[in-house]
Design an enzyme around this catalytic site. Structure first.
Site, PDB file in Angstrom:
ATOM      1  N   LYS A 158       0.637  -1.099   0.215  1.00  0.00           N
ATOM      2  CA  LYS A 158      -0.063   0.228   0.280  1.00  0.00           C
ATOM      3  C   LYS A 158       0.408   1.199  -0.119  1.00  0.00           C
ATOM      4  O   LYS A 158       2.507   1.304   1.242  1.00  0.00           O
ATOM      5  CB  LYS A 158      -0.864  -0.201   0.794  1.00  0.00           C
ATOM      6  CG  LYS A 158      -1.919  -0.791   0.817  1.00  0.00           C
ATOM      7  CD  LYS A 158      -2.748  -1.340   2.769  1.00  0.00           C
ATOM      8  CE  LYS A 158      -3.606  -0.294   2.993  1.00  0.00           C
ATOM      9  NZ  LYS A 158      -4.318  -0.318   4.359  1.00  0.00           N
ATOM     10  N   GLY A 164      -7.860   5.619  -1.375  1.00  0.00           N
ATOM     11  CA  GLY A 164      -8.479   5.332  -3.413  1.00  0.00           C
ATOM     12  C   GLY A 164      -8.250   4.004  -3.963  1.00  0.00           C
ATOM     13  O   GLY A 164      -8.778   3.866  -4.944  1.00  0.00           O
ATOM     14  N   GLY A 165      -7.604   3.127  -3.783  1.00  0.00           N
ATOM     15  CA  GLY A 165      -7.115   1.782  -3.645  1.00  0.00           C
ATOM     16  C   GLY A 165      -5.885   2.466  -4.310  1.00  0.00           C
ATOM     17  O   GLY A 165      -5.391   1.135  -6.163  1.00  0.00           O
ATOM     18  N   HIS A 208     -14.793  -4.120   5.166  1.00  0.00           N
ATOM     19  CA  HIS A 208     -14.293  -2.655   5.292  1.00  0.00           C
ATOM     20  C   HIS A 208     -15.206  -2.612   5.786  1.00  0.00           C
ATOM     21  O   HIS A 208     -16.170  -1.738   5.944  1.00  0.00           O
ATOM     22  CB  HIS A 208     -14.416  -2.352   4.117  1.00  0.00           C
ATOM     23  CG  HIS A 208     -13.216  -1.175   3.675  1.00  0.00           C
ATOM     24  ND1 HIS A 208     -12.511  -0.414   3.472  1.00  0.00           N
ATOM     25  CD2 HIS A 208     -13.664   0.433   5.133  1.00  0.00           C
ATOM     26  CE1 HIS A 208     -12.082   0.718   3.601  1.00  0.00           C
ATOM     27  NE2 HIS A 208     -12.947   0.996   4.394  1.00  0.00           N
ATOM     28  N   GLU A 274     -11.303   3.446   9.419  1.00  0.00           N
ATOM     29  CA  GLU A 274     -10.921   2.573   8.488  1.00  0.00           C
ATOM     30  C   GLU A 274     -10.321   1.327   9.144  1.00  0.00           C
ATOM     31  O   GLU A 274      -9.726   1.609   9.488  1.00  0.00           O
ATOM     32  CB  GLU A 274     -11.160   2.962   7.196  1.00  0.00           C
ATOM     33  CG  GLU A 274     -11.448   4.229   6.786  1.00  0.00           C
ATOM     34  CD  GLU A 274     -10.784   4.095   4.541  1.00  0.00           C
ATOM     35  OE1 GLU A 274     -10.174   2.794   4.221  1.00  0.00           O
ATOM     36  OE2 GLU A 274     -11.600   4.723   4.225  1.00  0.00           O
ATOM     37  N   ARG A 296     -11.787  14.273   6.536  1.00  0.00           N
ATOM     38  CA  ARG A 296     -12.145  14.617   5.464  1.00  0.00           C
ATOM     39  C   ARG A 296     -13.363  14.407   5.478  1.00  0.00           C
ATOM     40  O   ARG A 296     -13.733  13.494   6.244  1.00  0.00           O
ATOM     41  CB  ARG A 296     -11.907  14.728   3.969  1.00  0.00           C
ATOM     42  CG  ARG A 296     -11.157  13.660   3.845  1.00  0.00           C
ATOM     43  CD  ARG A 296     -10.560  14.126   2.416  1.00  0.00           C
ATOM     44  NE  ARG A 296     -10.740  12.010   1.365  1.00  0.00           N
ATOM     45  CZ  ARG A 296     -11.001  11.176   1.440  1.00  0.00           C
ATOM     46  NH1 ARG A 296     -13.083  11.340   1.370  1.00  0.00           N
ATOM     47  NH2 ARG A 296     -10.821  10.503   0.669  1.00  0.00           N
TER      48      ARG A 296
END
Length: 646
Positions: A158, A164-165, A208, A274, A296
């Site tokens: 990562k 956003g992947g 998730h 997350e 955000r």
């Protein structure tokens, strides 16, 4: 409270902020690029100011120009929306240095969570569970491969910056690690200007689940959880709140961990913690781990608003203007269930390629909230994310909310571009998803059945032919002249690359017999409504040579002009073309090179993602028709193949 705020963003989030500001009596200033001169958010705002070219780097990422506009227009605060400058701590400091309020967290809080490796160390210190992995500074490929071996495969690579992947790769075997690492680093450098990565253990049957938090700089509360497990390539597709199968014990544990995380950095405003959750044996308090914090407002915030009755943008404006938290934790409750589906202009059968086009027709269903930054007649631009809208439904139960979502998707009308409507509709009918048995691998496992393209039946084809001839003169349909003399004519339509010849025999202004293959469809108008074999016809729209029948999530037909038939012929099968406008990031093909079917010949960067272009057959590269770094249009020829020696 602010008198005027500037919104440093575009699209649906800019429109969303304007709606709440207007309801609170706060004036809004929009900024716009060349491509957005006539955009919806420009029309909605009290004032709009042009700031630069179409590319984000020439407009929405020009923080200094945005601050100038805020000062010139008398705005006291800047709302960043999400994306662009929303998580840029340097921009936050510049805003505050100019004497303005940033409607979001402090630069210090953003920096604390901006790099995933540092954020994980901070969370460990705050007592928040963290996924096993390597988050250090050593980026030497051999060393990272050793770390992956120690963590144990499968692992996730990562990017430490962004989200956003992008810059993320799943590696299941050691021999695939080096290639995946190189690819992840390259994408991360392009997207974030930082190629550093971290390595994490990949959780089996992962879910998730994220927790919405809100802070005032000292204290924080959570507004419960959202399940965002329904993803494709790490991009969220449908989100829901609350999470299916959630227990009160698990909700309390996750909520408390999220609040600790927010308070550890003195967080102010809306944010999301997350978590990756092990869903292999139900939800357990020892089976969730911190992944990252989004400092955000999130794209999927409407589902939280739907179940809590809270306007998160209103809370943002209140806290940023100096007020305390509007509610205490014990005052927040859950009411029912909500879903959000992301409607995109994308070509699902072609691998979900982002699409462009003019929205010739756009109508959202009643009974669903539609957050959108576009209207009928607007262009889906290649410069920005191709989202058309977010559809949100709410119900007393999960099953009720899902039924409403399924109905809303079926009633949504979009013409002028391909969309993912049918894909979203298929997801709402997926048995596992309907039962709440969801994890991040669901879509990939069942992708073949989820991307089946709806095929029109004789009635839909007949309706398209009648519309093409202008024979549907009624409210809600495109109006054309009416033929009063019995006459038989042929219409040539193209659907999915196949040409369909339809014969229409007009008996009167209100009666036609339409022959589609071996079927004959009786079209009759009665009581102001058209009937096809006795069933009410669905709506239809005509734009130039494109006919859209709003059945089965939208069926599009191209009307063939027989005088221009040659122009419809497909391109040379030996030519690899750009599927969309974009930048030729990498050219791997070289003249004379032998290639096998499936070999990567080029990488096209478009819509903020990289797309590999593959050889469709074995052969030899005859010509490379573009240079690396070239900006190309959709359909541009990039590489030509020829037969190899036998």
């Amino acid at each position: 409270m602010f008198d005027t705020i500037l919104i440093a963003n575009r699209g649906e989030i800019a429109c969303r902020v304007i709606e709440t500001a207007r309801a609170m009596g706060v004036r809004t200033v929009a900024v716009y690029s060349d491509a957005d001169r006539t955009a919806k958010h420009v029309a909605m705002a009290d004032r709009a100011v042009h700031i630069g070219g179409s590319a984000p780097s020439e407009s929405y990422l020009k923080g200094d120009r945005i601050i100038e506009v805020a000062l010139e227009t008398g705005a006291q605060g800047i709302h960043p929306g999400y994306g662009f400058l929303s998580e840029n701590p340097d921009f936050v400091e510049a805003v505050e240095a100019a004497g303005l309020s940033f409607i979001g967290p402090s630069a210090k809080a953003i920096r604390a969570m901006g790099l995933k490796d540092a954020a994980k160390k901070l969370m460990e210190e705050a007592g928040v569970p963290v996924v096993p992995g390597y988050h250090g500074e050593n980026q030497e490929p051999g060393f990272l491969a050793e770390q992956a071996d120690e963590i144990g495969y499968p692992v996730l690579i990562k990017a430490v910056a962004g989200g956003g992947g992008k810059g993320m790769r799943l590696v299941e075997k050691p021999e695939k690690f080096a290639e995946a690492l190189e690819s992840a680093k390259g994408e991360a450098k392009t997207a974030f200007g930082n190629e550093a990565v971290l390595i994490e253990k990949f959780v089996q049957k992962p879910r998730h689940i994220e927790v919405q938090v809100f802070g005032d700089g000292t204290k924080a509360v959570h507004l419960f959880e959202r399940d965002c497990s329904l993803q494709r390539r790490h991009q969220k597709v449908i989100e829901e709140a609350p999470a299916p199968g959630m227990t009160e014990e698990m909700r309390e544990a996750m909520g408390n961990a999220a609040v600790r995380a927010a308070e550890a950095i003195g967080y102010a405003g809306a944010g999301t913690i997350e978590f990756i959750v092990d869903g292999s044996d139900g939800l357990r308090t020892d089976g969730f781990w911190f992944m990252e914090m989004n400092t955000r407002l999130q794209v999927e915030h409407p589902v939280t608003e739907a179940i809590t009755g809270v306007d998160l943008v209103e809370w943002q404006l209140r806290v940023a203007s100096g007020e305390g938290l509007p509610k205490a934790q014990e005052e927040l409750t859950i009411n029912g269930h909500a879903f959000e589906a992301r409607l995109y202009a994308e070509d699902v059968p072609k691998g979900f390629l982002p699409a462009t086009g003019r929205l010739a027709h756009l109508e959202f269903p009643e009974g669903a909230r539609a957050d959108s930054g576009v209207r009928a007649g607007d262009e889906i631009s290649p410069f920005y994310d191709p989202m058309i809208a977010k559809l949100i439904t709410h119900g007393a139960t999960r099953a009720g909310a899902l039924r409403r979502m399924s109905a809303a998707l079926g009633d949504c009308q979009v013409a002028g571009t391909v969309t993912n409507l049918a894909f979203l509709g298929a997801l709402t009918h997926h048995k596992g998803f309907a039962a709440g048995d969801v994890d991040t691998g669901l879509i990939e496992r069942d992708l073949d059945e989820l991307v089946v393209v709806p095929e029109p039946g004789p009635r839909e084809t007949a309706l398209a032919a009648l519309a093409a001839l202008g024979l549907l003169g009624m409210e809600g349909f495109e109006t054309g002249f009416i033929l009063w003399t019995p006459l038989t004519r042929s219409v040539h339509l193209v659907r999915g690359g196949e040409e369909i010849v339809v014969k229409v025999r007009t008996l009167s202004a209100e009666a036609h017999d339409v022959v589609v293959g071996e079927a004959t469809v009786e079209a009759r108008r009665s009581g102001g409504r058209w009937q096809l074999d006795g069933e009410t016809a669905p709506p239809v729209a005509v734009n130039d040579q494109l006919v859209s029948v709003f059945s089965d999530y939208g069926l599009s037909f191209l009307v063939v002009d027989l005088l221009e038939r040659d122009s419809l012929a497909g391109g040379d099968a030996d030519v690899i073309e750009a599927p969309m406008p974009g930048l030729v990031k990498v050219l791997l093909a070289k003249p004379g090179q032998e290639v096998k079917e499936g070999d990567r010949l080029a990488v096209l960067e478009a819509m903020k993602m990289e797309h590999s272009l593959l050889a469709a057959r074995d052969g030899v590269v005859a010509e490379v028709l573009v240079e690396e770094g070239a900006q190309v249009t959709a359909g541009a020829a990039l590489v030509r193949l020829e037969e190899g020696e036998a």
